[in-house]
Motif scaffolding. Sequence first.
Motif, PDB file in Angstrom:
ATOM      1  N   GLN A  90       1.021  -1.074  -0.040  1.00 10.76           N
ATOM      2  CA  GLN A  90       0.272   0.003   0.128  1.00 10.76           C
ATOM      3  C   GLN A  90       0.920   1.275   0.007  1.00 10.76           C
ATOM      4  O   GLN A  90       0.542   2.167  -0.786  1.00 10.76           O
ATOM      5  N   HIS A  91       1.844   1.245   0.855  1.00  3.86           N
ATOM      6  CA  HIS A  91       2.771   2.488   0.866  1.00  3.86           C
ATOM      7  C   HIS A  91       3.402   2.488  -0.595  1.00  3.86           C
ATOM      8  O   HIS A  91       3.688   3.667  -0.934  1.00  3.86           O
ATOM      9  N   ARG A  92       4.068   1.408  -0.968  1.00  3.23           N
ATOM     10  CA  ARG A  92       4.589   1.474  -2.466  1.00  3.23           C
ATOM     11  C   ARG A  92       3.821   1.918  -3.458  1.00  3.23           C
ATOM     12  O   ARG A  92       4.116   2.883  -4.347  1.00  3.23           O
ATOM     13  N   ALA A  93       2.493   1.772  -3.458  1.00  3.07           N
ATOM     14  CA  ALA A  93       1.309   2.046  -4.346  1.00  3.07           C
ATOM     15  C   ALA A  93       1.030   3.565  -4.091  1.00  3.07           C
ATOM     16  O   ALA A  93       1.013   4.482  -5.345  1.00  3.07           O
ATOM     17  N   ALA A  94       1.120   3.886  -2.952  1.00  3.14           N
ATOM     18  CA  ALA A  94       0.780   5.523  -2.533  1.00  3.14           C
ATOM     19  C   ALA A  94       2.078   6.214  -3.141  1.00  3.14           C
ATOM     20  O   ALA A  94       1.776   7.325  -3.698  1.00  3.14           O
ATOM     21  N   VAL A 133       3.970   5.410  -5.704  1.00  2.00           N
ATOM     22  CA  VAL A 133       3.953   5.697  -7.167  1.00  2.00           C
ATOM     23  C   VAL A 133       3.047   6.548  -7.639  1.00  2.00           C
ATOM     24  O   VAL A 133       3.321   7.279  -8.358  1.00  2.00           O
ATOM     25  N   ALA A 134       1.816   6.645  -7.108  1.00  2.00           N
ATOM     26  CA  ALA A 134       0.740   7.563  -7.075  1.00  2.00           C
ATOM     27  C   ALA A 134       1.352   8.909  -6.866  1.00  2.00           C
ATOM     28  O   ALA A 134       1.043   9.816  -7.915  1.00  2.00           O
ATOM     29  N   ALA A 135       1.759   9.239  -5.958  1.00  2.00           N
ATOM     30  CA  ALA A 135       2.267  10.588  -5.547  1.00  2.00           C
ATOM     31  C   ALA A 135       3.478  10.978  -6.588  1.00  2.00           C
ATOM     32  O   ALA A 135       3.465  12.011  -7.050  1.00  2.00           O
ATOM     33  N   LEU A 136       4.356  10.075  -6.853  1.00  2.00           N
ATOM     34  CA  LEU A 136       5.324  10.207  -8.020  1.00  2.00           C
ATOM     35  C   LEU A 136       4.511  10.700  -9.295  1.00  2.00           C
ATOM     36  O   LEU A 136       5.023  11.790  -9.847  1.00  2.00           O
ATOM     37  N   ALA A 137       3.641  10.131  -9.669  1.00  2.00           N
ATOM     38  CA  ALA A 137       3.112  10.246 -10.902  1.00  2.00           C
ATOM     39  C   ALA A 137       2.264  11.346 -11.070  1.00  2.00           C
ATOM     40  O   ALA A 137       2.141  12.221 -11.956  1.00  2.00           O
ATOM     41  N   GLU A 138       1.743  11.775  -9.615  1.00  2.00           N
ATOM     42  CA  GLU A 138       1.142  13.108  -9.566  1.00  2.00           C
ATOM     43  C   GLU A 138       1.897  14.163  -9.713  1.00  2.00           C
ATOM     44  O   GLU A 138       1.578  15.444 -10.006  1.00  2.00           O
ATOM     45  N   SER A 139       3.314  14.078  -9.236  1.00  2.00           N
ATOM     46  CA  SER A 139       4.340  15.092  -9.239  1.00  2.00           C
ATOM     47  C   SER A 139       4.936  15.605 -10.688  1.00  2.00           C
ATOM     48  O   SER A 139       5.318  16.513 -10.977  1.00  2.00           O
ATOM     49  N   VAL A 140       4.551  14.575 -11.698  1.00  2.48           N
ATOM     50  CA  VAL A 140       4.783  14.898 -13.241  1.00  2.48           C
ATOM     51  C   VAL A 140       4.114  15.927 -13.604  1.00  2.48           C
ATOM     52  O   VAL A 140       2.634  16.218 -13.731  1.00  2.48           O
ATOM     53  N   SER A 141       4.736  17.058 -14.335  1.00  2.00           N
ATOM     54  CA  SER A 141       3.849  18.232 -14.721  1.00  2.00           C
ATOM     55  C   SER A 141       4.272  18.285 -16.372  1.00  2.00           C
ATOM     56  O   SER A 141       5.381  17.836 -16.725  1.00  2.00           O
ATOM     57  N   PHE A 142       3.167  18.357 -16.967  1.00  2.00           N
ATOM     58  CA  PHE A 142       3.468  18.913 -18.436  1.00  2.00           C
ATOM     59  C   PHE A 142       3.142  19.989 -19.048  1.00  2.00           C
ATOM     60  O   PHE A 142       2.649  20.496 -20.063  1.00  2.00           O
ATOM     61  N   ARG A 143       3.766  21.067 -17.976  1.00  2.00           N
ATOM     62  CA  ARG A 143       3.478  22.385 -18.223  1.00  2.00           C
ATOM     63  C   ARG A 143       4.923  22.968 -19.011  1.00  2.00           C
ATOM     64  O   ARG A 143       5.903  22.240 -18.515  1.00  2.00           O
ATOM     65  N   PRO A 144       4.824  23.987 -19.688  1.00  2.00           N
ATOM     66  CA  PRO A 144       6.422  24.525 -20.128  1.00  2.00           C
ATOM     67  C   PRO A 144       7.302  24.469 -18.959  1.00  2.00           C
ATOM     68  O   PRO A 144       6.806  24.998 -17.974  1.00  2.00           O
ATOM     69  N   ALA A 145       8.352  24.229 -19.243  1.00  5.51           N
ATOM     70  CA  ALA A 145       9.492  24.757 -18.446  1.00  5.51           C
ATOM     71  C   ALA A 145       9.533  26.133 -18.146  1.00  5.51           C
ATOM     72  O   ALA A 145       9.373  27.039 -18.916  1.00  5.51           O
ATOM     73  N   ALA A 146      10.492  26.438 -16.946  1.00  6.96           N
ATOM     74  CA  ALA A 146      10.476  27.665 -16.435  1.00  6.96           C
ATOM     75  C   ALA A 146      11.917  28.425 -17.020  1.00  6.96           C
ATOM     76  O   ALA A 146      12.181  29.258 -16.616  1.00  6.96           O
TER      77      ALA A 146
END
Length: 183
Positions: free
Chosen positions: A130-134, A136-149
């Motif tokens: 469960q911790h590993r899955a959480a 992974v989900a947190a890491l996936a949520e941290s991915v941004s597809f916004r233009p770089a700064a």
Amino acid sequence: METQTRTSGADTATLGLGSVLVGSLPAALMTDEAPDRYTVEAVFTRRPRPDEIAAILSGRTRDTLAEAGYPTVELAISDRRLEIANTNLEELRDGLGGVLADRLSEISADVRAREEAASVRFQEAAVGEQHRAAAVAALAESVSFRPAATPRPVSGSAPGVRSDALDDRARIDDWTDEGGHAR
């Protein structure tokens, strides 16, 4: 995640022997023709499980019987009955019954301890998963597809004006339009 474990009922009770099956005893008992040694069938208090059966029939049980002074006694299991061969009722009454009861209690405790340890390992693995899955989900949520700064030229900008300065100006204009500017 839900798991089912047996925590109540007859299956968690200590395995023991309830009574002797009188009908299985030799008909000649207490006569001049009675055999000295015979097989006595005793009924288990519940159905033994496969790991308990293996322990009852193991060399450790044979060693326990021999150490207690019953080297010729042999055990077999038939359904819910323990077949105790090469013995007699007097021997069972005078000590062998207690030796068997102690061994069955020891087997039950060992099996229960192994099952509890396995249950703890399973639950720890489930929590870890469960911790590993959480994570992974947190890491996936941290991915941004916004233009770089990173600064890059903006098309149509005045020569010599940096794009980050234009970005700052756009933010100030947005703030002014929101009513945060005092006029």
